[in-house]
Structure formats: C-alpha cells, structure tokens
Design an enzyme around this catalytic site. Sequence first.
Site, PDB file in Angstrom:
ATOM      1  N   ARG A 173       0.859  -1.184   0.000  1.00  0.00           N
ATOM      2  CA  ARG A 173       0.000   0.000   0.000  1.00  0.00           C
ATOM      3  C   ARG A 173       0.891   1.227   0.000  1.00  0.00           C
ATOM      4  O   ARG A 173       1.955   1.244   0.636  1.00  0.00           O
ATOM      5  CB  ARG A 173      -0.903   0.040   1.243  1.00  0.00           C
ATOM      6  N   GLU A 218      -2.516   7.955  -4.171  1.00  0.00           N
ATOM      7  CA  GLU A 218      -2.967   7.396  -5.452  1.00  0.00           C
ATOM      8  C   GLU A 218      -4.443   7.635  -5.719  1.00  0.00           C
ATOM      9  O   GLU A 218      -4.870   7.598  -6.869  1.00  0.00           O
ATOM     10  CB  GLU A 218      -2.653   5.899  -5.531  1.00  0.00           C
ATOM     11  N   HIS A 270      -1.383   0.708  -9.559  1.00  0.00           N
ATOM     12  CA  HIS A 270      -2.082  -0.290  -8.735  1.00  0.00           C
ATOM     13  C   HIS A 270      -2.654  -1.408  -9.613  1.00  0.00           C
ATOM     14  O   HIS A 270      -3.864  -1.639  -9.670  1.00  0.00           O
ATOM     15  CB  HIS A 270      -3.198   0.372  -7.914  1.00  0.00           C
TER      16      HIS A 270
HETATM   17  P1  NAI Z   1      -1.312 -11.281   4.590  1.00  0.00           P
HETATM   18  O1  NAI Z   1      -2.295 -10.842   5.634  1.00  0.00           O
HETATM   19  O2  NAI Z   1      -1.315 -12.693   4.145  1.00  0.00           O
HETATM   20  O3  NAI Z   1       0.184 -10.924   5.067  1.00  0.00           O
HETATM   21  C1  NAI Z   1       0.513  -9.745   5.757  1.00  0.00           C
HETATM   22  C2  NAI Z   1       1.675 -10.085   6.700  1.00  0.00           C
HETATM   23  O4  NAI Z   1       2.050  -8.867   7.368  1.00  0.00           O
HETATM   24  C3  NAI Z   1       1.294 -11.095   7.781  1.00  0.00           C
HETATM   25  O5  NAI Z   1       2.218 -12.152   7.769  1.00  0.00           O
HETATM   26  C4  NAI Z   1       1.340 -10.294   9.095  1.00  0.00           C
HETATM   27  O6  NAI Z   1       1.795 -11.072  10.194  1.00  0.00           O
HETATM   28  C5  NAI Z   1       2.316  -9.166   8.735  1.00  0.00           C
HETATM   29  N1  NAI Z   1       2.092  -7.956   9.536  1.00  0.00           N
HETATM   30  C6  NAI Z   1       0.984  -7.211   9.597  1.00  0.00           C
HETATM   31  N2  NAI Z   1       1.160  -6.163  10.409  1.00  0.00           N
HETATM   32  C7  NAI Z   1       2.433  -6.258  10.890  1.00  0.00           C
HETATM   33  C8  NAI Z   1       3.197  -5.466  11.778  1.00  0.00           C
HETATM   34  N3  NAI Z   1       2.711  -4.363  12.341  1.00  0.00           N
HETATM   35  N4  NAI Z   1       4.472  -5.864  12.047  1.00  0.00           N
HETATM   36  C9  NAI Z   1       4.990  -6.976  11.477  1.00  0.00           C
HETATM   37  N5  NAI Z   1       4.285  -7.776  10.624  1.00  0.00           N
HETATM   38  C10 NAI Z   1       3.034  -7.415  10.334  1.00  0.00           C
HETATM   39  O7  NAI Z   1      -1.540 -10.292   3.361  1.00  0.00           O
HETATM   40  P2  NAI Z   1      -1.153 -10.532   1.830  1.00  0.00           P
HETATM   41  O8  NAI Z   1      -2.270 -11.202   1.132  1.00  0.00           O
HETATM   42  O9  NAI Z   1       0.204 -11.117   1.757  1.00  0.00           O
HETATM   43  O10 NAI Z   1      -1.152  -9.024   1.284  1.00  0.00           O
HETATM   44  C11 NAI Z   1      -0.233  -8.051   1.788  1.00  0.00           C
HETATM   45  C12 NAI Z   1      -0.710  -6.678   1.367  1.00  0.00           C
HETATM   46  O11 NAI Z   1      -0.602  -6.538  -0.038  1.00  0.00           O
HETATM   47  C13 NAI Z   1      -2.226  -6.418   1.643  1.00  0.00           C
HETATM   48  O12 NAI Z   1      -2.434  -5.964   2.960  1.00  0.00           O
HETATM   49  C14 NAI Z   1      -2.604  -5.385   0.621  1.00  0.00           C
HETATM   50  O13 NAI Z   1      -2.535  -4.102   1.207  1.00  0.00           O
HETATM   51  C15 NAI Z   1      -1.522  -5.545  -0.465  1.00  0.00           C
HETATM   52  N6  NAI Z   1      -2.091  -5.943  -1.755  1.00  0.00           N
HETATM   53  C16 NAI Z   1      -1.816  -5.188  -2.854  1.00  0.00           C
HETATM   54  C17 NAI Z   1      -2.315  -5.529  -4.089  1.00  0.00           C
HETATM   55  C18 NAI Z   1      -2.006  -4.742  -5.332  1.00  0.00           C
HETATM   56  O14 NAI Z   1      -2.734  -4.865  -6.336  1.00  0.00           O
HETATM   57  N7  NAI Z   1      -0.945  -3.936  -5.367  1.00  0.00           N
HETATM   58  C19 NAI Z   1      -3.207  -6.680  -4.235  1.00  0.00           C
HETATM   59  C20 NAI Z   1      -3.397  -7.446  -3.027  1.00  0.00           C
HETATM   60  C21 NAI Z   1      -2.862  -7.074  -1.829  1.00  0.00           C
END
Ligand code: NAI
Length: 333
Positions: free
Chosen positions: A235, A264, A296
């Site tokens: 993000r 964005e 994005h």
């Molecule tokens: P996920 O929930 O599987 O993984 C996020 C990881 O971040 C988890 O392992 C969690 O433990 C860790 N985390 C969260 N807060 C934390 C903190 N404060 N300190 C340390 N670790 C922390 O999410 P996923 O599916 O891997 O997606 C990640 C991000 O990618 C999403 O939140 C979304 O914002 C972004 N995204 C972007 C897309 C795009 O089109 N550019 C599409 C899909 C997702």
Amino acid sequence: MQIVIFSAEPYDRLALDDVNRSFGHELVYHEAALSEKTAVLASGFPAICIFVNDQVNANVIQTLAQNGTKLIALRCAGFNNVDLAAADAAGITVVRVPAYSPNTVAEYTLGLILCLERKIHKAYLRVREENFALNGLLGSEMHGRVMGIVGTGKIGGLVARYFTAGLGCEVLAEDVYHNPEVIAMGVKYVSVDELFRRADIICLHRPLTPNTRHIINADTLRITKPGVAIINTGRGGLIDSAALLDSLESGHVGGAALDVYENEKQLFFRNLSEKVISDRIFRRLITLPNVLITGHQAFFSAEAMKSIANTTLENVTQFPAGKVDKEVIVSAR
Ligand code: NAI
C-alpha cells in the site's frame, strides 16, 4: 440482494456480471468513487461494493447507515480505507476478499523487480525509437543478492519462495509471525533494523495500519545500503514518498518500483493524460530514470478478477443468513 458497486470500471462489470449469472443479485454500477458526496447513491440499497480508493470515513458511514445499508463488501484484501470503528458503531458489517490469488500479486512483484534491475523499462522505450545502444542499460543479476521481505504473509511468502528457490538470493524477512514454511525455504527472520541495513532490495508486503504507515521514512532510509532498491506492491502509505524522493535524488536509493502510491486516490484508475498532475512529488518521481511506477495493477489478472468477483458475491449471498466466513469479516473489535 441489491448491490451498488462504486468505482466500477468496464473490467469490473465484465467480471461481476459474468459471475453473477450464478448468483442472481441485482447489480447497479457507478463509475464514481464512494465519498461523502456520492454516498447518497447507495440510498435504499442493503449492500454496497467498493474498491481500494473509495473513502469510507465516519460521515460516509453515517449516510450509508441512515439510508439502509447493512453491508460493505470490499472487492479487495486491504481495508485501510474504511473507518471500521464507525462501521461497527453503525451496525454495518464489512467484508473483504482476504485472498484471491496471491500468485497474481507475487508474480507481478517479481516482474517489477527484474524490470527495474535489468532496466527493461528503459530498453523498451529506446527500441521503439530505433535506439539499440546499450550505454546506460547495465543491470545487476539477482543471484547472490540480499532480498529483504517486509511481511511474509500470503504474497510475501510466495515472493520469498521465488527469490530463494528460483533465483538463489539470500532472503531476510521481518514479520510478527515467523512462518515455519518460510523458514524451511532458507529465509532468515531478522529485526526490521537488520533487514534495512543489509538488504540490497527491500520489498513491502505488509498491510497498511497505523503501525505500518511510513515504515520507509527518512530515518529508515538513512540506515539502508547505498544503492538499495525499494519495491512496493503493498500500500502506498507504507512509504513516506517525500523522503523516498529525497533519497533517490541524493543518489542514496538506487531505484524504486512502486505499484501503489500514498496519494494514489487522486491519480490511479483513470486517464489523466490531458490533465496537469498537481502532486509534485509524484510528478518528480515519474521522471526519474530509476523509478518504475504502475497504477495499482498488481492484482489485475483474469484469474484474480474472476476470483474477486466470485468471493465478493458469495460474501453478499451468505450475509443475510449470517453465514459469512469469519475470515472475511473485518471489524475494529
Ligand atoms: P497477509 O495478511 O497474508 O500478510 C501480511 C503479513 O504482514 C502477515 O504475515 C502479518 O503477520 C504481517 N504484519 C501485519 N502487520 C504487521 C506489523 N505491524 N508488524 C509486522 N508484521 C506485520 O496479506 P497478503 O495477502 O500477503 O497481502 C499483503 C498486502 O498486499 C495487503 O495488505 C494489501 O494491502 C496488499 N495488496 C496489494 C495488491 C495490489 O494490487 N498492489 C493486491 C493485493 C494485496
């Protein structure tokens, strides 16, 4: 159920209409983003469907609640744009698509990194002008480099796999949860400080929360290696864009590939080629030769669009009977 779909692009309609043949909801599309001005468009609709840049603050929630909306269905994973406390207080349920195809985003991340590291974005433009000179296109191979992955969830975990097994990098990671599958790949969990100090390439895959906002800032950039590359498909708010620009202009950061950008919502998902972009930081960033920005787009594959549409309409279908999966409900509680 009757659903108003905000920020609807032609590709959203195609995917949702196609999948809706087996659900039979009544879908009403609006190109406009959801905002305080447009919230009235949802009057009388029990469900609304929104995307990453629809702004759902407390005022929007209030209008929605007053006009009968009970469900906000995000057609994305991130939910940083919704005031969850306000939604809880108004009795509005918020659901999302927790995972649609992590491969789609992870593969795109890999593409951005290879493009940036081998300067393919520059070569593409040169060849279109019959310029086949190689000066200025010298790249670096990935093998043996140190990758730093911030967030090893579904997407970061896949990226870690590509860079360990596929490309032979040393991979450092930081996450509150130390995933045994990721450790088994040979990835080493370290403090965020160590990751920033040691990585040649830093890749952001954390959600945006108050704790993760601006994890890339002037202070953290100062401790990174000279020449470091910053990759963000998470993000935009994870990066302080002004600090990144300063560091790129000073020559400390060697490159950046960004699929998301802090401001964005003023820019992405529309054609602004006839307009003057007033965001000066963004305008400067897009002119730098070592910066690669996309609007994005990482989620945008045929497979992911189908999966997003399917989960979104399934979430709406299950809502009245109270059968929505716990995993898809997002709440401030
Ligand atoms: P996920 O929930 O599987 O993984 C996020 C990881 O971040 C988890 O392992 C969690 O433990 C860790 N985390 C969260 N807060 C934390 C903190 N404060 N300190 C340390 N670790 C922390 O999410 P996923 O599916 O891997 O997606 C990640 C991000 O990618 C999403 O939140 C979304 O914002 C972004 N995204 C972007 C897309 C795009 O089109 N550019 C599409 C899909 C997702």
